[in-house]
Write an enzyme that holds these catalytic residues in place. Structure first.
Site, PDB file in Angstrom:
ATOM      1  N   ASP B  93       6.613 -25.508  12.418  1.00 22.27           N
ATOM      2  CA  ASP B  93       6.034 -25.392  13.758  1.00 22.27           C
ATOM      3  C   ASP B  93       4.634 -24.792  13.623  1.00 22.27           C
ATOM      4  O   ASP B  93       4.165 -24.536  12.511  1.00 22.27           O
ATOM      5  CB  ASP B  93       6.944 -24.588  14.679  1.00 22.27           C
ATOM      6  CG  ASP B  93       7.116 -23.162  14.212  1.00 22.27           C
ATOM      7  OD1 ASP B  93       6.467 -22.774  13.227  1.00 22.27           O
ATOM      8  OD2 ASP B  93       7.899 -22.425  14.828  1.00 22.27           O
ATOM      9  N   ASP B 266      15.428 -28.929  17.585  1.00 23.57           N
ATOM     10  CA  ASP B 266      15.656 -27.793  16.683  1.00 23.57           C
ATOM     11  C   ASP B 266      16.082 -26.612  17.526  1.00 23.57           C
ATOM     12  O   ASP B 266      15.725 -26.517  18.716  1.00 23.57           O
ATOM     13  CB  ASP B 266      14.374 -27.405  15.939  1.00 23.57           C
ATOM     14  CG  ASP B 266      13.479 -26.514  16.794  1.00 23.57           C
ATOM     15  OD1 ASP B 266      12.819 -27.063  17.693  1.00 23.57           O
ATOM     16  OD2 ASP B 266      13.499 -25.292  16.615  1.00 23.57           O
ATOM     17  N   CYS B 304      37.363 -31.386  12.869  1.00 22.68           N
ATOM     18  CA  CYS B 304      36.044 -31.165  12.266  1.00 22.68           C
ATOM     19  C   CYS B 304      36.106 -31.399  10.760  1.00 22.68           C
ATOM     20  O   CYS B 304      37.065 -31.017  10.100  1.00 22.68           O
ATOM     21  CB  CYS B 304      35.569 -29.752  12.573  1.00 22.68           C
ATOM     22  SG  CYS B 304      33.941 -29.376  11.884  1.00 22.68           S
ATOM     23  N   CYS B 306      33.856 -30.218   8.552  1.00 19.43           N
ATOM     24  CA  CYS B 306      32.982 -29.291   7.820  1.00 19.43           C
ATOM     25  C   CYS B 306      33.774 -28.498   6.785  1.00 19.43           C
ATOM     26  O   CYS B 306      34.994 -28.396   6.854  1.00 19.43           O
ATOM     27  CB  CYS B 306      32.249 -28.344   8.779  1.00 19.43           C
ATOM     28  SG  CYS B 306      33.189 -26.905   9.316  1.00 19.43           S
ATOM     29  N   CYS B 309      36.067 -25.745   8.342  1.00 16.09           N
ATOM     30  CA  CYS B 309      37.306 -26.207   8.978  1.00 16.09           C
ATOM     31  C   CYS B 309      38.280 -26.807   7.968  1.00 16.09           C
ATOM     32  O   CYS B 309      39.488 -26.798   8.190  1.00 16.09           O
ATOM     33  CB  CYS B 309      36.992 -27.199  10.094  1.00 16.09           C
ATOM     34  SG  CYS B 309      36.283 -26.359  11.542  1.00 16.09           S
ATOM     35  N   HIS B 335      29.858 -24.398  10.226  1.00 14.71           N
ATOM     36  CA  HIS B 335      30.564 -25.151  11.267  1.00 14.71           C
ATOM     37  C   HIS B 335      29.633 -25.525  12.417  1.00 14.71           C
ATOM     38  O   HIS B 335      29.622 -26.671  12.880  1.00 14.71           O
ATOM     39  CB  HIS B 335      31.757 -24.353  11.806  1.00 14.71           C
ATOM     40  CG  HIS B 335      32.374 -24.992  13.006  1.00 14.71           C
ATOM     41  ND1 HIS B 335      33.230 -26.061  12.923  1.00 14.71           N
ATOM     42  CD2 HIS B 335      32.194 -24.769  14.340  1.00 14.71           C
ATOM     43  CE1 HIS B 335      33.568 -26.459  14.137  1.00 14.71           C
ATOM     44  NE2 HIS B 335      32.961 -25.687  15.017  1.00 14.71           N
TER      45      HIS B 335
END
Lengths: 371, 371
Positions: B93, B266, B304, B306, B309, B335
């Site tokens: 940024d 973002d 999920c 991930c 999980c 997660h």
């Protein structure tokens, strides 16, 4: 099954030996350093990161898990391995050392120890039976007998009484231990006194355990005294059982312990110093906060095979540590744990080659030569 | 090369669209959520953990890296990718938002902004040229033009003056930008005013950038106002360039943004709420500190995919969070980041199938139904 220790090789010139321990969660060779996962987590790390360090076995603290989340939660989860998702062997301590180190006041009687929670001050009472009961529920691979950790220096008479009481506690613990898949270790106490260490070792062996540890070190004594405490103990321990020196993790102390016949070690040192920005190197510890690392784009050690050294520079780790980013402590924890485990791997090789004294000489020569 | 955006599909019933962005560090599809690595680290995580979340691109903050470790250190390391060991694309940024959000007092002139360091109070002066110079040194794949982030609500006349100044700043930044491998994006401001947003978008496009972002949202306005700010902007942006909504990470806002033609987002939200024990679920956010999870041995979400999980229970994460163990925030960060990236994957599918309105309806129905 319980764990099985097999002696593989005795070094020719010292008491050092290599061995292998089979457990229900895999086998590992000794000498071995155990990372400490106090609250069912080796601080900042996942199990996979520990496997990548070649960790053989980790330690978790009974006292801490008793308080949080409570042993019944862990039991309901299916035991400590499932609770924390660690697929290798786990040893739990007895809580004895935490009573010594964390409780500001304690009332020790034959029955057990009354003290206060380090979290909220609530009254607690830990006995040999309670410690074993908690460890049974945690379902670790190796449980430890509840002992009193004697401080240093200790009055001879107190050390004698305490050591005798620890023996009675060890018997009481063994009586109630009833987990067919969990090994139970006895602990040698006796303070800094040769006759008490010998008596403690011999009497503990008479009770009969699956392994033996040397307790009451790292309590303020000099290195020389610590090494003597080990020398006073290991000669009386059986060769066919594993020997564990509790709470010791300085590289030099691991080398000296192995030379005196110790097989396994544990310590919070590698993770604790990591969180303060320190890294082990073969030239001694370095602190990554140091300004001289600001533009040092080399790894902590070029020769290190850990994830951190393969991927990150001292400049980046310094930036993380000085900015308060937890990835910094995590990367240093990985390096420090791998450093100690690699050290035990190197010690095993020197045992196989009967060159451990030469190894020590070379290691010390480099370690004292600060860069 | 600079980045290249290709429009793949326009959804039939809305302004939503899917695309692909090619960069020197790989390609990724849009819509996409960008995790934020403020200080050259997505808090608590390694690059490998981000790749495993299917992260397409991450954001890092120019203002923070300017202060620590300094853009010259990053340049000497070989740029931000090498410094932090991140092998995917990175957007930086401009610092404009940090001046708005972190500086307690600031003195805005045509030349730039005078303000004080949030770390030590030392005086700082950021100009469009300086922001671009820093970003050139950081060598990110996408640099942002320096802008003033107008607060909410804003006086019309102030918003107009500020928006016009941001246009002049954008021109000045473009003049000095000279990194052939780095794209430069313009930023649409204009506060909550339709005519100013339209003017800002059209004039920014006239200057000509490699992509366009919508700034000045998430500054205290209502969701309805935020969605209007987007609607006032995207119609005037070219279809063949990527559109980026800055600082937005609530699942519902990502859906509404995509419906209004936004490609990338973002936000620090997934990692920030993680450190406070919160997890995104399809039934809304949950706080793992809640006592009801003490013996909940199921993952955060059964569906999920991930790492967290697949390997850990709510009971274990609760234990970590309530014990202050950083692994807890780390597991929740994984997660939450995966949750938002998976959401953008699902949105892409709904764009391909022209079913994004049905997707929104279904998502909102579940999200509001707290368990």
């Amino acid at each position: 099954m319980k764990i099985k220790y097999s002696l593989l090789k005795e070094e020719k010139n010292t008491w050092a030996r290599s061995g292998i321990i089979d457990t229900n969660y895999g086998s590992f060779k000794t000498p071995m350093f155990m990372p400490v996962g106090t609250l069912a987590t080796v601080k900042t790390l996942t199990p996979e990161e520990l496997y990548a360090c070649n960790s053989g076995i980790i330690l978790s603290n009974t006292y801490h898990l008793w308080l949080r989340p409570g042993e019944d939660v862990v039991k309901k989860a299916g035991g400590l391995h499932k609770f924390m998702n660690y697929k290798g062997p786990i040893l739990t301590d007895s809580g004895g050392f935490q009573v010594f180190s964390l409780a500001k006041r304690k009332d020790i009687t034959e029955e057990g120890v009354k003290f206060k929670s380090h979290i909220n001050g609530s009254p607690l009472f830990l006995t040999p039976e309670k410690s074993i009961e908690i460890q049974n529920k945690l379902d670790s691979d190796i449980a430890m007998s509840f002992d009193e950790c004697i401080g240093y220096p200790a009055d001879y008479n107190y050390a004698k009484q305490s050591t005798e009481r620890t023996l009675r506690w060890a018997k009481r613990g063994k009586v109630v231990h009833n987990n067919e898949k969990q090994a139970l270790f006895g602990i040698v106490q006796g303070g800094e006194y040769e006759d008490l260490r010998k008596m403690s070792a011999e009497e503990t062996v008479k009770i009969g355990f699956d392994g033996y540890s040397i307790g009451g070190t790292s309590v303020g004594e000099s290195k020389e005294t610590m090494y003597k405490m080990i020398e006073y103990s290991t000669p009386y321990l059986p060769k066919d059982k594993v020997r564990y020196l509790m709470g010791v993790g300085e590289p030099i102390d691991i080398i000296e312990g192995v030379i005196r016949g110790v097989d396994i070690f544990d310590c919070v040192l590698p993770t604790r110093i990591a969180r303060h920005g320190n890294a082990f190197t073969h030239h001694g510890k370095i602190n990554l906060r140091n300004l001289k690392f600001k533009e040092d784009f080399s790894p902590i050690e070029n020769t290190c095979d850990c994830y951190t050294c393969k991927n990150y520079t001292k400049a980046y780790i310094r930036h993380l540590i000085t900015s308060g980013e937890t990835l910094g402590g995590r990367l240093l924890s990985i390096h420090n744990i791998r450093f100690l485990i690699k050290l035990t791997e190197d010690l095993r090789k020197s045992i196989e080659n009967d060159t451990i004294l030469e190894f020590r000489e070379e290691f010390l020569k480099n370690y004292d030569k600060k860069d």
